[in-house]
Design a protein around this motif. Structure first.
Motif, PDB file in Angstrom:
ATOM      1  N   LEU A  43       0.844  -1.190   0.000  1.00  0.00           N
ATOM      2  CA  LEU A  43       0.000   0.000   0.000  1.00  0.00           C
ATOM      3  C   LEU A  43       0.880   1.240   0.000  1.00  0.00           C
ATOM      4  N   ARG A  44       0.470   2.228  -0.767  1.00  0.00           N
ATOM      5  CA  ARG A  44       1.197   3.490  -0.852  1.00  0.00           C
ATOM      6  C   ARG A  44       0.224   4.633  -0.569  1.00  0.00           C
ATOM      7  N   PHE A  45       0.758   5.728  -0.042  1.00  0.00           N
ATOM      8  CA  PHE A  45      -0.061   6.897   0.228  1.00  0.00           C
ATOM      9  C   PHE A  45       0.762   8.150  -0.026  1.00  0.00           C
ATOM     10  N   ALA A  46       0.080   9.255  -0.148  1.00  0.00           N
ATOM     11  CA  ALA A  46       0.748  10.547  -0.327  1.00  0.00           C
ATOM     12  C   ALA A  46      -0.025  11.595   0.467  1.00  0.00           C
ATOM     13  N   LYS A  47       0.693  12.465   1.146  1.00  0.00           N
ATOM     14  CA  LYS A  47       0.079  13.573   1.873  1.00  0.00           C
ATOM     15  C   LYS A  47      -0.189  14.716   0.916  1.00  0.00           C
ATOM     16  N   TRP A  48      -1.326  15.358   1.097  1.00  0.00           N
ATOM     17  CA  TRP A  48      -1.677  16.525   0.283  1.00  0.00           C
ATOM     18  C   TRP A  48      -1.583  17.753   1.176  1.00  0.00           C
ATOM     19  N   GLU A  49      -0.864  18.771   0.704  1.00  0.00           N
ATOM     20  CA  GLU A  49      -0.760  20.040   1.420  1.00  0.00           C
ATOM     21  C   GLU A  49      -0.915  21.181   0.429  1.00  0.00           C
ATOM     22  N   ASN A  50      -1.768  22.115   0.774  1.00  0.00           N
ATOM     23  CA  ASN A  50      -2.025  23.291  -0.077  1.00  0.00           C
ATOM     24  C   ASN A  50      -2.424  22.897  -1.495  1.00  0.00           C
ATOM     25  N   GLY A  51      -3.192  21.832  -1.628  1.00  0.00           N
ATOM     26  CA  GLY A  51      -3.694  21.409  -2.932  1.00  0.00           C
ATOM     27  C   GLY A  51      -2.680  20.692  -3.807  1.00  0.00           C
ATOM     28  N   LYS A  52      -1.520  20.318  -3.236  1.00  0.00           N
ATOM     29  CA  LYS A  52      -0.496  19.620  -4.011  1.00  0.00           C
ATOM     30  C   LYS A  52      -0.153  18.299  -3.342  1.00  0.00           C
ATOM     31  N   GLN A  53       0.002  17.287  -4.182  1.00  0.00           N
ATOM     32  CA  GLN A  53       0.319  15.956  -3.685  1.00  0.00           C
ATOM     33  C   GLN A  53       1.790  15.869  -3.325  1.00  0.00           C
ATOM     34  N   GLY A  54       2.064  15.291  -2.154  1.00  0.00           N
ATOM     35  CA  GLY A  54       3.442  15.068  -1.741  1.00  0.00           C
ATOM     36  C   GLY A  54       3.997  13.796  -2.358  1.00  0.00           C
ATOM     37  N   GLU A  55       5.164  13.427  -1.935  1.00  0.00           N
ATOM     38  CA  GLU A  55       5.841  12.231  -2.443  1.00  0.00           C
ATOM     39  C   GLU A  55       5.098  10.970  -1.988  1.00  0.00           C
ATOM     40  N   PRO A  56       4.764  10.042  -2.915  1.00  0.00           N
ATOM     41  CA  PRO A  56       4.139   8.774  -2.510  1.00  0.00           C
ATOM     42  C   PRO A  56       5.110   7.951  -1.663  1.00  0.00           C
ATOM     43  N   ARG A  57       4.592   7.378  -0.567  1.00  0.00           N
ATOM     44  CA  ARG A  57       5.415   6.581   0.350  1.00  0.00           C
ATOM     45  C   ARG A  57       4.756   5.243   0.604  1.00  0.00           C
ATOM     46  N   SER A  58       5.556   4.261   0.906  1.00  0.00           N
ATOM     47  CA  SER A  58       5.053   2.938   1.266  1.00  0.00           C
ATOM     48  C   SER A  58       4.460   3.003   2.669  1.00  0.00           C
ATOM     49  N   ASP A  61       6.737   1.185   5.247  1.00  0.00           N
ATOM     50  CA  ASP A  61       7.902   1.977   5.635  1.00  0.00           C
ATOM     51  C   ASP A  61       7.511   3.096   6.606  1.00  0.00           C
ATOM     52  N   ALA A  62       6.395   3.748   6.326  1.00  0.00           N
ATOM     53  CA  ALA A  62       5.924   4.841   7.184  1.00  0.00           C
ATOM     54  C   ALA A  62       5.562   4.320   8.579  1.00  0.00           C
ATOM     55  N   ASN A  63       4.919   3.166   8.647  1.00  0.00           N
ATOM     56  CA  ASN A  63       4.567   2.581   9.935  1.00  0.00           C
ATOM     57  C   ASN A  63       5.813   2.196  10.729  1.00  0.00           C
ATOM     58  N   ALA A  64       6.795   1.616  10.052  1.00  0.00           N
ATOM     59  CA  ALA A  64       8.042   1.227  10.708  1.00  0.00           C
ATOM     60  C   ALA A  64       8.760   2.461  11.263  1.00  0.00           C
ATOM     61  N   ALA A  65       8.800   3.528  10.473  1.00  0.00           N
ATOM     62  CA  ALA A  65       9.438   4.766  10.929  1.00  0.00           C
ATOM     63  C   ALA A  65       8.705   5.367  12.111  1.00  0.00           C
ATOM     64  N   ALA A  66       7.382   5.314  12.108  1.00  0.00           N
ATOM     65  CA  ALA A  66       6.587   5.868  13.207  1.00  0.00           C
ATOM     66  C   ALA A  66       6.795   5.064  14.488  1.00  0.00           C
ATOM     67  N   GLN A  67       6.895   3.746  14.374  1.00  0.00           N
ATOM     68  CA  GLN A  67       7.121   2.905  15.554  1.00  0.00           C
ATOM     69  C   GLN A  67       8.510   3.145  16.132  1.00  0.00           C
ATOM     70  N   THR A  68       9.484   3.350  15.274  1.00  0.00           N
ATOM     71  CA  THR A  68      10.839   3.630  15.730  1.00  0.00           C
ATOM     72  C   THR A  68      10.893   4.985  16.439  1.00  0.00           C
ATOM     73  N   ALA A  69      10.160   5.957  15.927  1.00  0.00           N
ATOM     74  CA  ALA A  69      10.141   7.293  16.518  1.00  0.00           C
ATOM     75  C   ALA A  69       9.472   7.295  17.889  1.00  0.00           C
ATOM     76  N   GLU A  70       8.521   6.389  18.125  1.00  0.00           N
ATOM     77  CA  GLU A  70       7.817   6.314  19.393  1.00  0.00           C
ATOM     78  C   GLU A  70       8.729   5.828  20.518  1.00  0.00           C
ATOM     79  N   LYS A  71       9.692   4.996  20.188  1.00  0.00           N
ATOM     80  CA  LYS A  71      10.544   4.378  21.228  1.00  0.00           C
ATOM     81  C   LYS A  71      11.630   5.263  21.674  1.00  0.00           C
TER      82      LYS A  71
END
Length: 71
Positions: A43-58, A61-71
């Motif tokens: 699954l891939r997603f992209a954040k939208w800010e000010n009407g523009k699509q950001g970089e698509p991310r896995s 990968d995003a979940n793994a990074a978020a879990q690492t940041a929590e610890k």
């Protein structure tokens, strides 16, 4: 009465993922390999800010990074 998965602190989707993995692991070798291949997804997603699509991310990968940041 509360469902067992809810009492265990799981979401319904997580409960289904665990149940599906358990069933896949119980199959004979050839059927298990085919079932595990069907169970993989990316699954891939992209954040939208000010009407523009950001970089698509896995999502994985995003979940793994978020879990690492929590610890």
């Amino acid at each position: 009465m509360t469902a067992a998965w809810k009492a265990a602190g799981l979401t319904y989707n997580r409960y289904l993922a665990i149940a599906a993995r358990t069933v896949r692991r119980s199959l004979k070798e050839e059927a298990r390999v085919n079932a595990e291949r069907r169970g993989q997804m990316d699954l891939r997603f992209a954040k939208w800010e000010n009407g523009k699509q950001g970089e698509p991310r896995s999502l994985a990968d995003a979940n793994a990074a978020a879990q690492t940041a929590e610890k």
